[in-house]
Design a protein around this motif. Sequence first.
Motif, PDB file in Angstrom:
ATOM      1  N   GLU A 180       0.846  -1.190   0.000  1.00  0.00           N
ATOM      2  CA  GLU A 180       0.000   0.000   0.000  1.00  0.00           C
ATOM      3  C   GLU A 180       0.884   1.243   0.000  1.00  0.00           C
ATOM      4  N   GLY A 181       0.509   2.221  -0.825  1.00  0.00           N
ATOM      5  CA  GLY A 181       1.279   3.460  -0.877  1.00  0.00           C
ATOM      6  C   GLY A 181       2.464   3.416  -1.815  1.00  0.00           C
ATOM      7  N   VAL A 182       2.582   2.346  -2.599  1.00  0.00           N
ATOM      8  CA  VAL A 182       3.652   2.225  -3.588  1.00  0.00           C
ATOM      9  C   VAL A 182       3.014   2.171  -4.974  1.00  0.00           C
ATOM     10  N   ASP A 183       3.409   3.114  -5.824  1.00  0.00           N
ATOM     11  CA  ASP A 183       2.909   3.186  -7.187  1.00  0.00           C
ATOM     12  C   ASP A 183       4.070   2.979  -8.157  1.00  0.00           C
ATOM     13  N   VAL A 184       3.748   2.681  -9.393  1.00  0.00           N
ATOM     14  CA  VAL A 184       4.758   2.502 -10.441  1.00  0.00           C
ATOM     15  C   VAL A 184       4.386   3.405 -11.609  1.00  0.00           C
ATOM     16  N   MET A 185       5.383   4.141 -12.088  1.00  0.00           N
ATOM     17  CA  MET A 185       5.157   5.038 -13.225  1.00  0.00           C
ATOM     18  C   MET A 185       6.380   5.016 -14.128  1.00  0.00           C
ATOM     19  N   PRO A 186       6.163   5.149 -15.436  1.00  0.00           N
ATOM     20  CA  PRO A 186       7.325   5.303 -16.322  1.00  0.00           C
ATOM     21  C   PRO A 186       7.854   6.729 -16.209  1.00  0.00           C
ATOM     22  N   VAL A 187       9.145   6.886 -16.426  1.00  0.00           N
ATOM     23  CA  VAL A 187       9.742   8.220 -16.411  1.00  0.00           C
ATOM     24  C   VAL A 187      10.595   8.372 -17.661  1.00  0.00           C
ATOM     25  N   ASP A 188      10.428   9.504 -18.299  1.00  0.00           N
ATOM     26  CA  ASP A 188      11.208   9.811 -19.487  1.00  0.00           C
ATOM     27  C   ASP A 188      11.786  11.204 -19.266  1.00  0.00           C
ATOM     28  N   GLY A 189      13.044  11.355 -19.491  1.00  0.00           N
ATOM     29  CA  GLY A 189      13.668  12.659 -19.259  1.00  0.00           C
ATOM     30  C   GLY A 189      14.422  12.674 -17.951  1.00  0.00           C
ATOM     31  N   LEU A 190      14.691  13.877 -17.461  1.00  0.00           N
ATOM     32  CA  LEU A 190      15.469  14.025 -16.238  1.00  0.00           C
ATOM     33  C   LEU A 190      14.677  13.577 -15.014  1.00  0.00           C
ATOM     34  N   LEU A 191      15.320  12.820 -14.166  1.00  0.00           N
ATOM     35  CA  LEU A 191      14.684  12.329 -12.953  1.00  0.00           C
ATOM     36  C   LEU A 191      14.223  13.485 -12.073  1.00  0.00           C
ATOM     37  N   VAL A 192      15.026  14.535 -11.949  1.00  0.00           N
ATOM     38  CA  VAL A 192      14.645  15.647 -11.085  1.00  0.00           C
ATOM     39  C   VAL A 192      13.385  16.350 -11.601  1.00  0.00           C
ATOM     40  N   ASP A 193      13.210  16.400 -12.911  1.00  0.00           N
ATOM     41  CA  ASP A 193      11.980  16.973 -13.466  1.00  0.00           C
ATOM     42  C   ASP A 193      10.782  16.100 -13.104  1.00  0.00           C
ATOM     43  N   PHE A 194      10.950  14.797 -13.203  1.00  0.00           N
ATOM     44  CA  PHE A 194       9.894  13.859 -12.811  1.00  0.00           C
ATOM     45  C   PHE A 194       9.551  14.043 -11.336  1.00  0.00           C
ATOM     46  N   CYS A 195      10.575  14.163 -10.493  1.00  0.00           N
ATOM     47  CA  CYS A 195      10.351  14.359  -9.051  1.00  0.00           C
ATOM     48  C   CYS A 195       9.517  15.609  -8.800  1.00  0.00           C
ATOM     49  N   ARG A 196       9.833  16.679  -9.493  1.00  0.00           N
ATOM     50  CA  ARG A 196       9.052  17.917  -9.346  1.00  0.00           C
ATOM     51  C   ARG A 196       7.606  17.695  -9.783  1.00  0.00           C
ATOM     52  N   GLU A 197       7.414  16.995 -10.897  1.00  0.00           N
ATOM     53  CA  GLU A 197       6.060  16.754 -11.425  1.00  0.00           C
ATOM     54  C   GLU A 197       5.185  15.985 -10.438  1.00  0.00           C
ATOM     55  N   VAL A 198       5.781  15.027  -9.735  1.00  0.00           N
ATOM     56  CA  VAL A 198       4.995  14.193  -8.816  1.00  0.00           C
ATOM     57  C   VAL A 198       5.063  14.688  -7.380  1.00  0.00           C
ATOM     58  N   GLY A 199       5.782  15.774  -7.149  1.00  0.00           N
ATOM     59  CA  GLY A 199       5.873  16.344  -5.806  1.00  0.00           C
ATOM     60  C   GLY A 199       6.746  15.560  -4.848  1.00  0.00           C
ATOM     61  N   ALA A 200       7.742  14.875  -5.388  1.00  0.00           N
ATOM     62  CA  ALA A 200       8.634  14.072  -4.535  1.00  0.00           C
ATOM     63  C   ALA A 200       9.725  14.944  -3.933  1.00  0.00           C
ATOM     64  N   GLY A 201      10.004  14.720  -2.664  1.00  0.00           N
ATOM     65  CA  GLY A 201      11.045  15.461  -1.979  1.00  0.00           C
ATOM     66  C   GLY A 201      12.326  14.694  -1.788  1.00  0.00           C
ATOM     67  N   VAL A 202      12.308  13.431  -2.193  1.00  0.00           N
ATOM     68  CA  VAL A 202      13.487  12.593  -1.977  1.00  0.00           C
ATOM     69  C   VAL A 202      13.570  11.508  -3.050  1.00  0.00           C
ATOM     70  N   ILE A 203      14.790  11.138  -3.361  1.00  0.00           N
ATOM     71  CA  ILE A 203      15.070  10.025  -4.271  1.00  0.00           C
ATOM     72  C   ILE A 203      15.636   8.898  -3.422  1.00  0.00           C
ATOM     73  N   VAL A 204      15.185   7.691  -3.659  1.00  0.00           N
ATOM     74  CA  VAL A 204      15.672   6.514  -2.940  1.00  0.00           C
ATOM     75  C   VAL A 204      16.492   5.666  -3.888  1.00  0.00           C
TER      76      VAL A 204
END
Length: 164
Positions: free
Chosen positions: A62-86
């Motif tokens: 629960e609370g784990v999703d899967v999404m494809p990412v294309d482009g810069l990881l940091v841009d993806f993080c901003r798009e999804v509102g992520a504050g940390v990379i694991v």
Amino acid sequence: MTTAVFPGSFDPVTWGHVDIATRARAMFSRVIVAVAHNTAKTPMLDVGARVELARRAVSPLEGVDVMPVDGLLVDFCREVGAGVIVKGLRGGTDYDYERPMALMNRSMTGIETVFITGDNALSHVASSFVRDIARHGGSISRYVPDGVVDAVSAAVAAEERERV
């Protein structure tokens, strides 16, 4: 609520990946497994298959999703509102590879990277080894979640047909 992004090529997803996603979820309210295309690698499985297999592998979490990412990881993080990379680490070589990327990502956006040390029982499991074992006819079933064996076997058969 802190959202973390766990990126990788997941080609294919392994029990080691599931372990890192599970432990990341214990630390963060939401984890997005970000299936990326690494331009330095030629994938065995296409992005759609990797996303679907990863979804099945983490579906009990629960609370784990899967999404494809294309482009810069940091841009993806901003798009999804992520504050940390694991990032999961099996050993020192992984750290040496991941550290400069973590520093670059932080310098670009301020997003921090959290390293999670992989379970010792799984530290030898790598997607590249799984692919190599499968290509040489070995069994990969103990290293990967359900459904992955069939997808990898089909990919190996397709590779063999292309060689002929």
